[in-house]
Motif scaffolding. Structure first.
Motif, short mmCIF file in Angstrom:
data_model
loop_
_atom_site.label_atom_id
_atom_site.label_comp_id
_atom_site.label_asym_id
_atom_site.label_seq_id
_atom_site.Cartn_x
_atom_site.Cartn_y
_atom_site.Cartn_z
N ALA A 103 -2.61 -0.89 -3.59
CA ALA A 103 -3.53 0.19 -3.23
C ALA A 103 -2.72 1.46 -3.03
O ALA A 103 -1.56 1.42 -2.61
CB ALA A 103 -4.32 -0.15 -1.98
N GLN A 139 -6.34 -0.36 -6.25
CA GLN A 139 -7.31 0.52 -5.59
C GLN A 139 -6.64 1.87 -5.34
O GLN A 139 -5.47 1.93 -4.98
CB GLN A 139 -7.75 -0.08 -4.26
CG GLN A 139 -8.45 -1.42 -4.38
CD GLN A 139 -8.78 -2.00 -3.01
OE1 GLN A 139 -8.35 -1.49 -1.99
NE2 GLN A 139 -9.55 -3.08 -3.00
N GLN A 191 -7.60 0.35 5.79
CA GLN A 191 -7.26 -0.63 4.76
C GLN A 191 -6.25 -1.67 5.22
O GLN A 191 -6.31 -2.83 4.83
CB GLN A 191 -6.65 0.08 3.54
CG GLN A 191 -7.62 0.86 2.70
CD GLN A 191 -6.95 1.35 1.43
OE1 GLN A 191 -6.34 0.59 0.70
NE2 GLN A 191 -7.06 2.65 1.17
N ASP A 238 0.72 -6.69 5.46
CA ASP A 238 0.85 -5.61 4.48
C ASP A 238 2.17 -4.84 4.66
O ASP A 238 2.75 -4.80 5.74
CB ASP A 238 -0.30 -4.61 4.62
CG ASP A 238 -1.61 -5.15 4.07
OD1 ASP A 238 -1.59 -6.25 3.48
OD2 ASP A 238 -2.65 -4.49 4.26
N ILE A 247 0.86 -1.18 0.00
CA ILE A 247 0.00 0.00 0.00
C ILE A 247 0.90 1.23 0.00
O ILE A 247 1.82 1.33 0.81
CB ILE A 247 -0.92 0.03 1.23
CG1 ILE A 247 -1.80 -1.23 1.27
CG2 ILE A 247 -1.78 1.29 1.24
CD1 ILE A 247 -2.64 -1.34 2.54
#
Length: 454
Positions: free
Chosen positions: A385, A408, A425, A430, A357
């Motif tokens: 994302a 995203q 999120q 992650d 992310i």
């Protein structure tokens, strides 16, 4: 010794000038509009007084000289005060060239990308070789704990920026340094606020090439078309190419996909294997260039390659700032789509299918002007994302970029909203990468703290 006031002292280059001046015994103070870590921390640790804002009253009346950063221009209250009062002033690059570099063998690292990392690697390798170099790096080097030092050796390593010198000197800073060895890492369009096109940047790079003596060396990215065009304008110094092509004088053969292990070849013959914590093809090239520059000043490259296993790089270059709830958080000094893409590609090669992310702030002058808007979405392809910090004052529409991002993506207006969006999120496993070349309102560490509050 004299007393200096440094205008723009919190900038990475000017902060390094402050460190060098203090080490030489000068009294140093300074002011800046935006003061944030890691440079502010370094300066405060050294006891250098920092004053907020460019106010005439922030400049002590007994200063012997004002060193002016290139972020300041005519109309700035502090600049107008210096001029009206008839105070002695100079630029940071000119001060460096007159007060630090004479008598030294200067190794200059130039390029659109990778200057800070390559400069740090080069200083680290010279240190490993026992050369005790001086250096000025555009960031705080983890292995040295500072961004600059005078050094006891003959060599001085300097990050050689193509950005202009000061409001009164529009040449690139690097023309002041007169290097014996110059690394030309790459050349792309950037700094849209001062350069109209790539050709204008190439002219400045050629000014640098003109200053390197015949007994010196140019270390040049052999894959870069723009640099080949620069050398075609005239070259009077032996040039050695580096890259992934084994026909180059210096080449790398990757032994791991993420770039953490590679063989170093000189004239096609292997001289050693690098195993280090850095990631990405861009860092392989950075390391290769630094090794070639070391060889140019007589260092036994094979002897220093093993030291790179302990190299810790520089703050804010995909720096892991913490892990919480299984989420790893990075801070990265991103300023150009090419650097963003190569950094994320290296991380992707390391983490495999784990989610990446990105928290993205278009912070550099070129980014804010929209010069890289079309290339920004493709540079984020390796991310799953993206949360885009689109401050209200950003003068271009981020909607087109958001729509073009592969994963995203959403835009938020401030750092608080960004942290909230990331927290909603992120999940265990992650990797969250904050990408900005500004202070980002302290968002990376604020996000880490917010995760810890759960």
């Amino acid at each position: 010794m004299s007393k200096l006031h440094i205008l723009g002292i919190a900038g990475t280059f000017m902060g390094g000038v402050a460190v060098l001046a203090r080490e030489l015994g000068h009294a140093v103070e300074g002011s800046d509009q935006n003061i944030y870590p890691p440079m502010s921390t370094q300066l405060e640790t050294l006891g250098i007084a920092l004053k907020q804002g460019y106010l005439p009253g922030n400049i002590a009346s007994d200063c012997d000289e004002i060193v002016v950063g290139n972020a300041l221009s005519r109309g700035n209250a502090a600049v107008e005060h210096v001029l009206d009062a008839g105070m002695q002033y100079t630029s940071g690059a000119q001060w460096l060239s007159e007060c630090v570099l004479p008598g030294r063998d200067v190794l200059a690292v130039a390029g659109t990308h990778g200057k800070t990392t390559t400069t740090t690697i080069l200083a680290f390798l010279l240190e490993a070789a026992g050369r005790t170099p001086g250096f000025l790096i555009g960031g705080v080097a983890e292995d040295f704990g500072v961004s600059a030092r005078i050094g006891a050796g003959r060599e001085f390593v300097v990050e050689a920026d193509e950005y202009d010198t000061a409001f009164f000197d529009k040449r690139s800073k690097f023309v002041h340094y007169r290097p014996l060895v110059a690394i030309l890492n790459n050349l792309e369009y950037d700094h849209a606020d001062i350069f109209p096109d790539v050709a204008a940047i190439q002219r400045q790079f050629h000014h640098l090439v003109r200053t390197v003596p015949r007994r010196g060396r140019l270390i040049v990215n052999g894959h870069d078309t723009h640099l080949r065009e620069v050398l075609a304008m005239g070259c009077w110094t032996p040039a050695e190419r580096f890259g992934f092509d084994e026909s180059f004088e210096w080449s790398a053969r990757k032994l791991s996909e993420d770039g953490s292990r590679f063989a170093v070849l000189r004239d096609g013959k292997q001289v050693g294997i690098v195993e280090w914590p850095l990631l990405g093809d861009h860092n392989v090239l950075n390391g290769l260039a630094a090794l070639a520059a070391c060889a140019a000043v007589g260092v036994d490259v094979a002897a220093v390659i093993p030291a790179l296993a302990q190299f810790r790089s520089v703050k804010r270059r995909l720096e892991v700032i913490g892990e919480c709830n299984g989420i790893t958080i990075y801070d990265d000094f991103a300023h150009h789509p090419t650097a963003i893409a190569t950094t994320l590609a290296g991380l992707r090669a390391k983490v495999g299918d784990a989610r990446v992310i990105v928290a993205m702030e278009p912070r550099s002058n070129s980014m804010r002007l929209g010069a890289h808007a079309d290339a920004l979405a493709p540079s984020l392809d390796a991310a799953d994302a993206v949360v885009f910090l689109a401050r209200p004052e950003l003068p271009w529409d981020t909607g087109k970029v958001i729509a073009a991002i592969r994963g995203q993506a959403r835009a938020v207006a401030d750092a608080d909203a960004l942290i909230a969006a990331l927290k909603a999120q992120a999940r265990p496993g992650d990797h969250v990468v904050f990408m900005s070349n500004g202070g980002f309102d302290g968002a990376p560490r604020r996000f880490l703290a917010a995760l810890g509050d759960d």
